[in-house]
Write a protein that holds these residues in place. Structure first.
Motif, mmCIF file in Angstrom:
data_model
loop_
_atom_site.group_PDB
_atom_site.id
_atom_site.type_symbol
_atom_site.label_atom_id
_atom_site.label_comp_id
_atom_site.label_asym_id
_atom_site.label_seq_id
_atom_site.Cartn_x
_atom_site.Cartn_y
_atom_site.Cartn_z
ATOM 1 N N SER A 177 26.240 37.920 58.402
ATOM 2 C CA SER A 177 25.399 36.827 57.934
ATOM 3 C C SER A 177 24.620 37.194 56.678
ATOM 4 O O SER A 177 23.920 36.350 56.127
ATOM 5 N N LEU A 178 24.713 38.424 56.234
ATOM 6 C CA LEU A 178 24.041 38.835 55.001
ATOM 7 C C LEU A 178 25.082 38.992 53.895
ATOM 8 O O LEU A 178 26.264 39.204 54.153
ATOM 9 N N GLY A 179 24.587 38.939 52.676
ATOM 10 C CA GLY A 179 25.492 39.047 51.531
ATOM 11 C C GLY A 179 25.599 40.457 50.985
ATOM 12 O O GLY A 179 26.155 40.653 49.915
ATOM 13 N N ASN A 180 25.075 41.441 51.722
ATOM 14 C CA ASN A 180 25.044 42.802 51.188
ATOM 15 C C ASN A 180 26.437 43.353 50.934
ATOM 16 O O ASN A 180 26.684 44.018 49.925
ATOM 17 N N ARG A 181 27.337 43.088 51.859
ATOM 18 C CA ARG A 181 28.676 43.627 51.681
ATOM 19 C C ARG A 181 29.342 43.022 50.451
ATOM 20 O O ARG A 181 29.970 43.708 49.656
ATOM 21 N N ASP A 182 29.202 41.705 50.320
ATOM 22 C CA ASP A 182 29.779 41.049 49.137
ATOM 23 C C ASP A 182 29.162 41.603 47.860
ATOM 24 O O ASP A 182 29.856 41.824 46.858
ATOM 25 N N LEU A 183 27.850 41.819 47.898
ATOM 26 C CA LEU A 183 27.173 42.346 46.712
ATOM 27 C C LEU A 183 27.706 43.732 46.377
ATOM 28 O O LEU A 183 28.001 44.043 45.216
ATOM 29 N N LEU A 184 27.839 44.563 47.397
ATOM 30 C CA LEU A 184 28.336 45.924 47.187
ATOM 31 C C LEU A 184 29.750 45.897 46.624
ATOM 32 O O LEU A 184 30.059 46.575 45.635
ATOM 33 N N ILE A 185 30.605 45.084 47.221
ATOM 34 C CA ILE A 185 31.995 45.038 46.762
ATOM 35 C C ILE A 185 32.083 44.443 45.360
ATOM 36 O O ILE A 185 32.833 44.926 44.508
ATOM 37 N N ASN A 186 31.323 43.399 45.108
ATOM 38 C CA ASN A 186 31.310 42.827 43.759
ATOM 39 C C ASN A 186 30.867 43.871 42.739
ATOM 40 O O ASN A 186 31.420 43.961 41.636
ATOM 41 N N ALA A 187 29.843 44.665 43.112
ATOM 42 C CA ALA A 187 29.349 45.677 42.183
ATOM 43 C C ALA A 187 30.425 46.732 41.936
ATOM 44 O O ALA A 187 30.651 47.150 40.792
ATOM 45 N N LEU A 188 31.104 47.140 43.001
ATOM 46 C CA LEU A 188 32.169 48.133 42.845
ATOM 47 C C LEU A 188 33.293 47.578 41.970
ATOM 48 O O LEU A 188 33.848 48.285 41.121
ATOM 49 N N GLU A 189 33.640 46.319 42.186
ATOM 50 C CA GLU A 189 34.710 45.706 41.395
ATOM 51 C C GLU A 189 34.299 45.597 39.933
ATOM 52 O O GLU A 189 35.123 45.793 39.031
ATOM 53 N N TRP A 190 33.047 45.295 39.695
ATOM 54 C CA TRP A 190 32.593 45.203 38.300
ATOM 55 C C TRP A 190 32.619 46.583 37.653
ATOM 56 O O TRP A 190 33.061 46.738 36.512
ATOM 57 N N LEU A 191 32.154 47.578 38.396
ATOM 58 C CA LEU A 191 32.169 48.931 37.849
ATOM 59 C C LEU A 191 33.598 49.416 37.624
ATOM 60 O O LEU A 191 33.879 50.136 36.670
ATOM 61 N N ALA A 192 34.498 49.035 38.514
ATOM 62 C CA ALA A 192 35.901 49.464 38.378
ATOM 63 C C ALA A 192 36.663 48.595 37.385
ATOM 64 O O ALA A 192 37.874 48.686 37.287
ATOM 65 N N ASP A 193 35.927 47.735 36.678
ATOM 66 C CA ASP A 193 36.526 46.908 35.626
ATOM 67 C C ASP A 193 37.539 45.908 36.159
ATOM 68 O O ASP A 193 38.578 45.654 35.556
ATOM 69 N N ARG A 194 37.224 45.332 37.309
ATOM 70 C CA ARG A 194 38.095 44.293 37.863
ATOM 71 C C ARG A 194 37.253 43.042 38.101
ATOM 72 O O ARG A 194 37.048 42.617 39.226
ATOM 73 N N PRO A 195 36.753 42.439 37.017
ATOM 74 C CA PRO A 195 35.850 41.303 37.205
ATOM 75 C C PRO A 195 36.518 40.124 37.879
ATOM 76 O O PRO A 195 35.853 39.304 38.503
ATOM 77 N N ALA A 196 37.843 40.059 37.765
ATOM 78 C CA ALA A 196 38.536 38.937 38.392
ATOM 79 C C ALA A 196 38.432 38.980 39.908
ATOM 80 O O ALA A 196 38.662 37.980 40.581
ATOM 81 N N ASN A 197 38.085 40.151 40.461
ATOM 82 C CA ASN A 197 37.978 40.264 41.917
ATOM 83 C C ASN A 197 36.614 39.898 42.450
ATOM 84 O O ASN A 197 36.380 39.965 43.638
ATOM 85 N N ILE A 198 35.710 39.566 41.535
ATOM 86 C CA ILE A 198 34.351 39.261 41.989
ATOM 87 C C ILE A 198 34.293 37.822 42.460
ATOM 88 O O ILE A 198 34.833 36.921 41.831
ATOM 89 N N GLY A 199 33.639 37.621 43.549
ATOM 90 C CA GLY A 199 33.465 36.249 43.999
ATOM 91 C C GLY A 199 33.002 36.211 45.435
ATOM 92 O O GLY A 199 32.859 37.226 46.083
ATOM 93 N N ILE A 200 32.767 35.047 45.869
ATOM 94 C CA ILE A 200 32.478 34.828 47.290
ATOM 95 C C ILE A 200 32.914 33.422 47.606
ATOM 96 O O ILE A 200 32.798 32.518 46.785
ATOM 97 N N LEU A 201 33.444 33.250 48.780
ATOM 98 C CA LEU A 201 33.910 31.937 49.155
ATOM 99 C C LEU A 201 32.771 31.163 49.798
ATOM 100 O O LEU A 201 31.835 31.760 50.324
#
Lengths: 531, 245
Positions: A463-487
């Motif tokens: 119910s929290l967005g922490n996991r999405d935030l963490l994964i989005n941050a990792l994807e941004w750092l890994a230069d995969r901005p297309a993978n950032i998002g949340i449904l």
């Protein structure tokens, strides 16, 4: 028209000709109709011909997922075996017989599991519409145990190993998503003697079927795991060797990330590491460690730093080129205080997101993010040329900051309440980068003023967005901005509770009123016809 | 177009002013109401999306019977009573005759299923928050499928002059149309995987369930419209052939 001598006025040959003509037309029309349907179906794999009319867009497939699914050429298989697992059996076990009480399973747990199954089936059906090579199967273990055994055998495991987990496989790679990540369920328990102490299971809400399955699919399709290097021997709060690290490793492992420990003083950051994570370092880093991380950053490395007001390390040796400073203070934000904990220094809200942030913007007003205790981040104009950044998380206008002191020894911390000052809109997390022209790359940094944001409890709570935030941050750092998002979060307003309160009106309208209306119309029509 | 309108008006008038049709509608509404109240509500446990799905399931089952009942007289009775010859020699085309009967029956069938959104408006009035977009989509799905069943039953009615036989034939054809895709898995060994896949994709029951889930799929709509048009074409051809016998 050949009028022959037959009794019916047309010749037999003419009738035969008409019949053949009719049959040919019907066959041709059938072929055309099937051809049209086939054509439209083929088009549907390339274009969106399915429209989600639900209020919350629960079947809307993320545009990125659509792109990924449409590019897949090798078979993907999704399997979901659901049923009463050992945990559920334990909750309804009769202490006298030692067996689970079947009537409780059927009456309380089966509807909950069916709802989950229905959602999962719907999402997989949508995916199959977009991706012709996706095969999926959902099986109720108790209803079809043989089929469940076969499916588990195909995966090379036993049924209990994958019970109540969605398993995605592609070319031997596998990702699993347990039911607990798909929706927030209170599984309840049944007291053997006192029904008042029993708590039936119920779905709390916060459906995340789309989000979690899509995240697993993304990880599966990307292929190799993203290595996240975590330094050991630096007294990190979530460092290697601890239970928290193991929990995070397991959780992120299912999403395609491999947390791997390394010693900063020996050989530097591993080459295969896409990101270096500094998860709440509890004492100041030594010279060897700071040199390792600084060199890594100067080579275009990507770092995620989780500072903490409880720990003295302020990373100034790394943040200086970015013009960032971690103030030794504790942010208090009463309007964004965690509803469960109630203290202003425990920050949790869905309104923390800086809208310019590429990492966190998808989470704005979607899911609350637990930040916990945080240090404010200050930005100065004194920075290296080309440095740029965005605010990820920001406190409200009513935020205040209490200075913190770190007495000798390192681990203890104290606040100095008398010096509390207003700090409206204090920055709690930032994403920054700087170009490195000589290396033809850029260094990137995600800085959190809190390490609580990465706590396994926060990351593991659906119910929290922490996991999405963490994964989005990792994807941004890994230069995969297309993978950032949340449904979009799936709707849970659609329940009438208790349902008994609508029985009477439905009875009067549906069973009595409407049929009587139709009967009245019949009577009226009868008399109209008579007259 | 004017002729079609006139014929349609004639058919609609015949249906709307028929006490028997209203009795069918009353019976359908009563049975649906009882099912909704005593089966859907308890089984759903208050979960509105589940209510929509269960109601859609029920709607499919009722239509299996309703469509043949509505249409069994339409062409069969015309032939039995001798008005068929008058009709086909009148300055109207065969397809206009068939189309007018189809549209009239399809409208009545769609009207019958207006109770579904009505039930959910009642629930909305009681404080529930049903997703009315999904409910109306379900109604549209049921209306389209009922149009397919009406077209198929009309075909059955065109082949015989006995309305009971027409009704029975319509029922059998509808059941075949529903059950063959459902048996695709079992038939895979006989007809092959590809054909079995095509069969299962044509499952009208699955398509109605998708409507009940809130999905509007152009492929499903195309399939249902194509099927209805195909059956209507067959009906027109049968009428033509019968004309010359």
């Amino acid at each position: 028209m050949a009028l022959g001598g037959g009794r019916r006025g047309v010749s037999r040959s003419y009738r035969f000709g008409v019949t053949v003509n009719v049959v040919l037309i019907c066959v041709l029309a059938t072929v055309l109709a099937l051809g049209l349907v086939w054509f439209v179906r083929r088009m549907s794999y390339s274009y969106d011909l399915r429209y989600d009319l639900t209020r919350d867009g629960r079947y809307e497939v993320h545009p990125l997922s659509k792109k990924l699914l449409r590019r897949v050429e090798v078979p993907v298989r999704a399997t979901f075996i659901w049923g009463f697992d050992q945990d559920i059996h334990n909750r309804v076990r009769d202490p006298v017989t030692g067996r689970p009480r079947a009537e409780l399973l059927r009456r309380f747990y089966l509807p909950v599991l069916r709802r989950i199954e229905s959602r999962v089936s719907r999402v997989l059906a949508e995916w199959a519409r977009i991706c012709p090579v996706l095969e999926w199967e959902v099986v109720w273990q108790q209803g079809n145990p043989q089929r469940a055994e076969v499916l588990a055998g195909d995966l090379g495991v036993k049924v209990p190993d994958v019970l109540n987990e969605v398993v995605l496989t592609l070319e031997g790679r596998r990702r699993t998503v347990p039911v607990e990540r798909l929706v927030d369920v209170a599984w309840g328990h049944f007291h053997p003697a006192d029904p008042n102490q029993s708590r039936p299971p119920f779905i709390r809400g916060h459906w995340r079927v789309q989000a979690e399955l899509t995240a697993a699919l993304r990880a599966l399709l990307i292929g190799e795991k993203t290595v996240v290097a975590v330094p050991q021997g630096v007294s990190a709060r979530f460092g290697p060797g601890g239970e928290a690290f193991a929990a995070l490793k397991d959780d992120l492992g299912k999403g395609g990330y491999e947390l791997r420990g390394f010693s900063p003083g020996e050989g530097g950051v591993p080459e295969e590491a896409a990101v270096v994570l500094l998860p709440g370092v509890q004492r100041p880093l030594d010279a060897a460690a700071t040199r390792t991380f600084r060199e890594h950053e100067e080579e275009g490395g990507r770092l995620m730093i989780l500072a903490d007001p409880r720990y003295p390390e302020d990373y100034s040796w790394l943040l200086e080129p970015y013009g960032l400073e971690l103030r030794p203070a504790l942010v208090k934000d009463p309007s964004n205080a965690s509803p469960q904990l109630g203290r202003p220094e425990e920050i949790q809200s869905d309104r923390l997101v800086g809208l310019g942030s590429q990492v966190a913007a998808p989470l704005h007003r979607r899911l609350p993010i637990y930040v916990g205790k945080a240090r404010p981040i200050q930005v100065s104009k004194d920075r290296a040329p080309g440095v740029d950044g965005r605010v990820m998380l920001q406190a409200s206008r009513g935020a205040r900051a209490v200075p913190v002191e770190y007495p000798e020894g390192g681990r203890e911390w104290v606040t100095v309440p008398g010096l509390e000052e207003p700090m409206p809109g204090a920055y709690l997390a930032m994403e920054v980068w700087r170009p490195l022209p000589e290396k033809e790359t850029q260094a990137r940094l995600v800085l959190f003023g809190s390490s609580d944001v990465l706590s396994p409890a926060a990351v593991g709570t659906g119910s929290l967005g922490n996991r999405d935030l963490l994964i989005n941050a990792l994807e941004w750092l890994a230069d995969r901005p297309a993978n950032i998002g949340i449904l979009p979060r799936e709707d849970e307003r659609a329940v009438i509770d208790p349902v008994q309160r609508v029985h009477a009106p439905v009875t009067w309208v549906a069973v009595v009123g409407l049929p009587l209306l139709a009967l009245a119309a019949a009577v009226v029509c009868y008399f109209m016809r008579r007259s | 177009m004017t002729r079609l309108r006139l014929l349609l008006w004639r058919e609609m008038r015949g249906l709307v002013l028929s006490p028997v049709v209203w009795l069918f509608v009353a019976l359908a509404w009563f049975v649906s109401g009882v099912y909704f109240r005593f089966s859907v509500l308890p089984r759903s446990g208050g979960d509105l999306p589940s209510m929509v799905r269960l109601a859609a399931d029920w709607g499919m089952q009722v239509q299996i019977v309703l469509a043949p009942l509505l249409t069994m007289r339409m062409l069969a009775e015309e032939r039995r009573s001798g008005t068929f010859e008058v009709l086909v020699t009148a300055p109207v085309r065969d397809h206009e005759v068939v189309l007018s009967k189809f549209l009239a029956a399809a409208c009545v069938s769609a009207f019958t299923w207006l109770v579904l959104p009505l039930y959910f408006y009642v629930l909305q009035g009681m404080g529930g928050e049903p997703d009315m977009g999904v409910v109306w989509n379900t109604w549209a799905g049921l209306a389209l499928v009922s149009a397919v069943f009406v077209a198929l039953s009309l075909l059955a009615s065109a082949t015989t002059q006995h309305q009971i036989l027409a009704g029975f034939l319509g029922l059998v054809l509808i059941l075949l149309l529903l059950f063959v895709p459902g048996m695709a898995g079992d038939l895979e060994g006989i007809v092959g995987g590809r054909i079995a896949g095509v069969l299962s994709a044509g499952s009208l029951a699955r398509q109605v369930q998708e409507s009940a889930a809130g999905i509007l799929d152009i492929v499903n709509v195309t399939y249902q419209v194509a099927l209805a048009c195909l059956f209507l074409l067959f009906t027109v051809r049968v009428v033509e052939v019968r004309k010359w016998r």
